[in-house]
Scaffold this active site. Sequence first.
Site, short mmCIF file in Angstrom:
data_model
loop_
_atom_site.label_atom_id
_atom_site.label_comp_id
_atom_site.label_asym_id
_atom_site.label_seq_id
_atom_site.Cartn_x
_atom_site.Cartn_y
_atom_site.Cartn_z
N ALA A 194 -19.09 4.21 6.83
CA ALA A 194 -17.85 4.49 5.96
C ALA A 194 -16.41 3.43 6.19
O ALA A 194 -15.84 2.62 7.26
CB ALA A 194 -16.80 5.20 6.81
N SER B 36 -9.96 -4.55 14.90
CA SER B 36 -9.33 -5.49 14.86
C SER B 36 -8.42 -4.90 16.04
O SER B 36 -7.89 -3.57 16.23
CB SER B 36 -7.64 -6.36 14.23
OG SER B 36 -8.82 -6.75 12.66
N ASP C 95 -1.07 0.03 1.61
CA ASP C 95 -0.60 -0.18 1.26
C ASP C 95 0.35 -2.19 1.40
O ASP C 95 0.83 -2.87 0.91
CB ASP C 95 0.50 0.15 0.42
CG ASP C 95 -0.38 1.62 -0.98
OD1 ASP C 95 -1.47 0.89 -0.96
OD2 ASP C 95 0.11 2.00 -1.07
N GLY C 96 0.78 -1.57 2.50
CA GLY C 96 1.66 -2.26 3.39
C GLY C 96 1.29 -3.43 4.66
O GLY C 96 1.13 -5.13 4.05
N ARG D 137 -2.07 -4.45 3.40
CA ARG D 137 -2.43 -5.54 2.09
C ARG D 137 -1.96 -6.47 2.39
O ARG D 137 -1.70 -7.78 1.29
CB ARG D 137 -3.02 -5.04 1.01
CG ARG D 137 -4.28 -4.59 1.43
CD ARG D 137 -4.87 -2.92 0.03
NE ARG D 137 -5.79 -2.21 0.68
CZ ARG D 137 -6.34 -1.02 0.49
NH1 ARG D 137 -5.90 -0.48 -0.17
NH2 ARG D 137 -7.37 -0.89 1.34
N ILE E 150 -12.77 -31.80 -1.03
CA ILE E 150 -11.93 -33.00 -0.74
C ILE E 150 -11.84 -34.04 0.53
O ILE E 150 -11.71 -35.49 0.50
CB ILE E 150 -10.05 -32.63 -1.26
CG1 ILE E 150 -10.50 -32.53 -2.88
CG2 ILE E 150 -9.39 -34.41 -1.52
CD1 ILE E 150 -8.68 -31.65 -2.96
N HIS E 151 -11.89 -33.79 1.56
CA HIS E 151 -12.08 -33.76 2.77
C HIS E 151 -13.58 -34.83 3.29
O HIS E 151 -14.09 -35.28 4.11
CB HIS E 151 -11.72 -33.33 4.06
CG HIS E 151 -10.30 -32.37 4.29
ND1 HIS E 151 -8.78 -31.92 3.30
CD2 HIS E 151 -9.42 -33.06 5.15
CE1 HIS E 151 -7.88 -31.92 4.09
NE2 HIS E 151 -7.99 -32.79 5.02
N GLY F 87 -17.05 -34.88 4.23
CA GLY F 87 -17.82 -35.38 5.81
C GLY F 87 -16.78 -35.04 6.76
O GLY F 87 -17.00 -34.33 6.87
N GLU G 139 -9.82 -5.27 5.20
CA GLU G 139 -8.72 -3.78 4.02
C GLU G 139 -8.29 -4.21 3.13
O GLU G 139 -7.80 -4.17 2.33
CB GLU G 139 -7.02 -4.58 4.90
CG GLU G 139 -6.45 -4.79 6.06
CD GLU G 139 -4.84 -4.22 6.72
OE1 GLU G 139 -4.64 -4.50 5.91
OE2 GLU G 139 -4.66 -4.73 8.18
N1 COS Z 1 -0.91 6.21 -1.02
C1 COS Z 1 -0.96 7.19 -1.09
N2 COS Z 1 -1.94 7.53 -0.89
C2 COS Z 1 -2.85 8.16 -1.72
C3 COS Z 1 -3.25 6.29 -1.97
C4 COS Z 1 -1.91 5.57 -1.61
N3 COS Z 1 -2.07 4.03 -1.38
N4 COS Z 1 -4.59 5.61 -2.41
C5 COS Z 1 -4.47 7.67 -2.65
N5 COS Z 1 -3.94 7.76 -1.66
C6 COS Z 1 -4.69 9.71 -1.65
C7 COS Z 1 -4.94 9.82 -3.62
O1 COS Z 1 -3.68 10.33 -4.30
C8 COS Z 1 -5.62 11.24 -2.92
O2 COS Z 1 -4.92 12.72 -2.77
P1 COS Z 1 -4.81 13.83 -3.79
O3 COS Z 1 -6.32 14.32 -3.84
O4 COS Z 1 -3.51 14.55 -3.08
O5 COS Z 1 -4.12 13.10 -5.21
C9 COS Z 1 -6.31 11.47 -1.82
O6 COS Z 1 -5.95 9.85 -1.46
C10 COS Z 1 -8.00 10.21 -2.08
O7 COS Z 1 -7.30 9.50 -2.60
P2 COS Z 1 -9.26 8.90 -3.69
O8 COS Z 1 -9.23 10.23 -4.47
O9 COS Z 1 -7.80 7.89 -4.58
O10 COS Z 1 -9.67 8.39 -2.96
P3 COS Z 1 -11.62 7.74 -2.75
O11 COS Z 1 -12.09 8.19 -1.99
O12 COS Z 1 -11.41 7.46 -4.02
O13 COS Z 1 -11.12 6.33 -2.53
C11 COS Z 1 -10.06 3.98 -1.40
C12 COS Z 1 -10.01 5.79 -2.80
C13 COS Z 1 -11.73 3.27 -2.23
C14 COS Z 1 -9.12 3.54 -2.39
C15 COS Z 1 -10.24 4.16 -0.05
O14 COS Z 1 -11.18 5.18 0.04
C16 COS Z 1 -10.14 2.60 -0.07
O15 COS Z 1 -9.37 1.68 0.09
N6 COS Z 1 -11.03 1.91 0.94
C17 COS Z 1 -10.60 0.59 1.29
C18 COS Z 1 -11.06 0.82 2.72
C19 COS Z 1 -10.31 -0.50 3.63
O16 COS Z 1 -9.40 -0.71 3.15
N7 COS Z 1 -10.89 -0.11 4.67
C20 COS Z 1 -10.36 -0.99 5.99
C21 COS Z 1 -10.19 -1.48 7.28
S1 COS Z 1 -9.28 -0.12 7.32
S2 COS Z 1 -7.80 -0.79 8.83
#
Ligand code: COS
Length: 379
Positions: free
Chosen positions: A128, A156, A240-241, A243, A337-338, A340, A363
């Site tokens: 996953a 991490s 979200d934060g 990223r 640019i640097h 070798g 992320e």
């Molecule tokens: N904020 C709040 N809720 C969110 C959200 C966000 N940014 N993104 C998704 N959700 C919610 C959705 O609204 C949904 O809930 P509802 O069904 O109640 O509406 C639920 O979470 C599932 O979301 P979604 O259907 O979009 O899930 P997916 O399986 O399609 O996955 C992605 C979405 C691909 C965006 C997600 O799996 C992802 O971010 N993958 C990357 C993972 C990652 O960044 N890993 C890095 C390591 S983690 S440190």
Amino acid sequence: MDFRLTETQEMIQNLARDFAEKELAPIASAMDKSGSIPPVIIQKLAEIGFMGVNVPEEYGGAGLDMVCKALVISELAKKCASTAEVVSVHTMALDAIMRLGTEEQKQKYLTAAAMGKVAAFALTEPGAGSDASAAKTRAVVDGDDYVINGTKCFISNMGPEEGDFVVLIALTDPSKGTKGMSAILVDRGTPGFTIGKTEEKMGIRAAVVSELIFEDCRVPRSNLIGQEGQGFKIAMMALDGGRVGMAAQALGIADAAIEATVDYMKTRVQFGQPLSKLQGLQWYLADMTTRTEAARALIYEAANTLDRKEPATKIAAMCKYYAAENAVYVTNKALQIHGGYGYMTDYPIERMYRDARIIPIYEGTSEIQKNIIAREVLR
Ligand code: COS
């Protein structure tokens, strides 16, 4: 739109710049080579307030906004991207506690974190990665406890010696998919929780990344953050934060690479003149600078959006995508640019090039960011 920093933000930026110059620059290369950050650096980060940069003052933190957090991370990244990574992941995990943690959890974990206990965030598993919804780690209720089984990878801030607690995403009800996931706090040293393989990496080598193994690991149910079933949403909101933090790390690397390139172009003489007189290289520098300023504007906008508590999923994905790709672009051109010399470890460009390469991957890959952006645009 006004991207000028407030007096406080400017002060924090200067504080972080001085810290990075004094504490990180002299040892960044050595930390990269040894693959570790000395605990004294974490202690100093705590003393100056950066381990609790986003933690409210009532829990011993600095209580600063997201713009300040981004400024701190990018200033640290200018001298050591690994240290910036530690602070970014740590503060992302704390965000989850701040948002939905109980008062007891906040008192315990936020206070400790601001004092230098290091937090991690465990979502990714061997099966996953981009598809975070495929996570299989289970947490089963048994009396007043959860019993956790599963393996997380590429985590991490957790290593043989590093890391104090983790915000773990585990399935409490597998029949419900992402709505059956929960966020649970697990302390280092809990029986059944061990650190598996610690990864050898191409870049950000000083920031430890490990596998986490849970075998009948028992934690009290009071360690649940929010409600059962909220784990996936908590992870997505934290990301979200997070990223924006990663974008800030990318920005710091790009800024540092440009700075080093300008110095090099002004001093390196070829064909009887400094490289700075060569139009072909000037054009590289113009592209590097323009794109980096665009990344900065996106990051400020994303951080301000989060500070205004407005929906930030799209702008966070945009700034992470753009700044990450930009860091790779800029360090690649800077190395070119640097010449070798750039390829040799005597010059910091070589490390910056390696450090930047992970950012379009972790992320959420650039491809995942583009999926998120397109989904939001088409909504
Ligand atoms: N904020 C709040 N809720 C969110 C959200 C966000 N940014 N993104 C998704 N959700 C919610 C959705 O609204 C949904 O809930 P509802 O069904 O109640 O509406 C639920 O979470 C599932 O979301 P979604 O259907 O979009 O899930 P997916 O399986 O399609 O996955 C992605 C979405 C691909 C965006 C997600 O799996 C992802 O971010 N993958 C990357 C993972 C990652 O960044 N890993 C890095 C390591 S983690 S440190």
